[in-house]
Write a protein that holds these residues in place. Structure first.
Motif, PDB file in Angstrom:
ATOM      1  N   UNK A  36      41.514  41.740  34.921  1.00 11.58           N
ATOM      2  CA  UNK A  36      41.774  43.133  34.552  1.00 11.58           C
ATOM      3  C   UNK A  36      41.540  44.004  35.774  1.00 11.58           C
ATOM      4  N   UNK A  37      42.463  44.917  35.975  1.00 15.98           N
ATOM      5  CA  UNK A  37      42.375  45.875  37.070  1.00 15.98           C
ATOM      6  C   UNK A  37      42.643  47.266  36.510  1.00 15.98           C
ATOM      7  N   UNK A  38      42.278  48.268  37.279  1.00 14.22           N
ATOM      8  CA  UNK A  38      42.602  49.621  36.868  1.00 14.22           C
ATOM      9  C   UNK A  38      43.006  50.436  38.084  1.00 14.22           C
ATOM     10  N   UNK A  45      44.378  49.868  43.463  1.00  9.68           N
ATOM     11  CA  UNK A  45      44.107  49.193  42.211  1.00  9.68           C
ATOM     12  C   UNK A  45      42.757  48.485  42.334  1.00  9.68           C
ATOM     13  N   UNK A  46      41.902  48.690  41.360  1.00 10.74           N
ATOM     14  CA  UNK A  46      40.513  48.250  41.422  1.00 10.74           C
ATOM     15  C   UNK A  46      40.261  47.100  40.454  1.00 10.74           C
ATOM     16  N   UNK A  47      39.550  46.090  40.928  1.00 10.41           N
ATOM     17  CA  UNK A  47      39.186  44.961  40.069  1.00 10.41           C
ATOM     18  C   UNK A  47      38.169  45.404  39.030  1.00 10.41           C
ATOM     19  N   UNK A  48      38.379  44.909  37.798  1.00  8.74           N
ATOM     20  CA  UNK A  48      37.425  45.207  36.727  1.00  8.74           C
ATOM     21  C   UNK A  48      36.631  43.955  36.372  1.00  8.74           C
ATOM     22  N   UNK A  49      37.322  42.937  35.889  1.00 10.04           N
ATOM     23  CA  UNK A  49      36.670  41.693  35.511  1.00 10.04           C
ATOM     24  C   UNK A  49      37.751  40.641  35.300  1.00 10.04           C
ATOM     25  N   UNK A  50      37.358  39.385  35.181  1.00 13.27           N
ATOM     26  CA  UNK A  50      38.324  38.316  34.986  1.00 13.27           C
ATOM     27  C   UNK A  50      37.702  37.182  34.189  1.00 13.27           C
ATOM     28  N   UNK A  92      42.063  55.755  33.612  1.00 14.59           N
ATOM     29  CA  UNK A  92      42.935  55.036  34.541  1.00 14.59           C
ATOM     30  C   UNK A  92      44.008  54.306  33.737  1.00 14.59           C
ATOM     31  N   UNK A  93      44.960  53.757  34.460  1.00 13.31           N
ATOM     32  CA  UNK A  93      45.878  52.791  33.859  1.00 13.31           C
ATOM     33  C   UNK A  93      45.252  51.417  34.068  1.00 13.31           C
ATOM     34  N   UNK A  94      45.139  50.675  32.994  1.00 13.44           N
ATOM     35  CA  UNK A  94      44.522  49.358  33.037  1.00 13.44           C
ATOM     36  C   UNK A  94      45.605  48.283  32.963  1.00 13.44           C
ATOM     37  N   UNK A  95      45.491  47.324  33.878  1.00 12.39           N
ATOM     38  CA  UNK A  95      46.459  46.238  33.971  1.00 12.39           C
ATOM     39  C   UNK A  95      45.768  44.895  33.777  1.00 12.39           C
ATOM     40  N   UNK A 106      38.716  38.480  42.620  1.00 12.38           N
ATOM     41  CA  UNK A 106      38.655  39.939  42.597  1.00 12.38           C
ATOM     42  C   UNK A 106      39.772  40.562  43.432  1.00 12.38           C
ATOM     43  N   UNK A 107      40.566  39.716  44.033  1.00 11.50           N
ATOM     44  CA  UNK A 107      41.634  40.163  44.930  1.00 11.50           C
ATOM     45  C   UNK A 107      42.951  40.259  44.164  1.00 11.50           C
ATOM     46  N   UNK A 108      43.496  41.445  44.062  1.00  3.82           N
ATOM     47  CA  UNK A 108      44.720  41.630  43.284  1.00  3.82           C
ATOM     48  C   UNK A 108      45.885  40.837  43.863  1.00  3.82           C
ATOM     49  N   UNK A 109      45.848  40.552  45.149  1.00  9.81           N
ATOM     50  CA  UNK A 109      46.912  39.795  45.784  1.00  9.81           C
ATOM     51  C   UNK A 109      46.963  38.337  45.359  1.00  9.81           C
ATOM     52  N   UNK A 110      45.919  37.856  44.705  1.00 11.39           N
ATOM     53  CA  UNK A 110      45.881  36.461  44.265  1.00 11.39           C
ATOM     54  C   UNK A 110      46.578  36.247  42.927  1.00 11.39           C
ATOM     55  N   UNK A 111      46.907  37.324  42.253  1.00  9.55           N
ATOM     56  CA  UNK A 111      47.513  37.214  40.926  1.00  9.55           C
ATOM     57  C   UNK A 111      49.026  37.271  41.022  1.00  9.55           C
ATOM     58  N   UNK A 112      49.667  36.418  40.250  1.00  5.47           N
ATOM     59  CA  UNK A 112      51.122  36.272  40.346  1.00  5.47           C
ATOM     60  C   UNK A 112      51.889  37.137  39.359  1.00  5.47           C
TER      61      UNK A 112
END
Length: 124
Positions: A36-38, A45-50, A92-95, A106-112
């Protein structure tokens, strides 16, 4: 085709709670991690949890620590983000996002794969 769809956003008063859902359809890999990011306008875009298919959890940090928790329901192919004691700065918008490997990041670039996002607004 992998698709993620968030829902559950809305307007909530400060101090309230909200649970977001991320339906992960078209999953082809038995191993996965959903993060989850926001994001607020003008900011990264900020990491929330995973959470991962092996029940690994990357806990929320900073101002979200202890208030935001992710958990999954494999039978429903859904990951949830439970948010408590909400503050106006949580607006925020949560993704949700997914990667086909059960190691949280925690790195958004790692998610596909990414959902379209859901707006959360916390009023003071």
């Amino acid at each position: 085709q992998v698709q993620l769809r968030e829902s559950g956003g809305g307007l909530v008063q400060a101090g309230g709670s909200l649970t977001l859902s991320c339906v992960d359809s078209g999953r082809t890999s038995s191993g996965w991690s959903v993060g989850w990011f926001r994001q607020v306008p003008g900011k990264e875009r900020e990491f929330v949890t995973a959470v991962s298919s092996t029940n690994g959890i990357a806990y929320a940090a900073g101002s979200m620590k202890g208030r935001f928790t992710a958990f999954g329901d494999s039978a429903k192919s859904t990951v949830y983000l439970q948010m408590r004691s909400l503050k106006p700065e949580d607006t925020a918008v949560y993704y949700c996002a997914r990667k086909n490997f059960p190691i949280n990041s925690r790195n958004k670039g790692d998610y596909e794969y990414w959902g379209q996002g859901t707006q959360v607004t916390v009023s003071s």
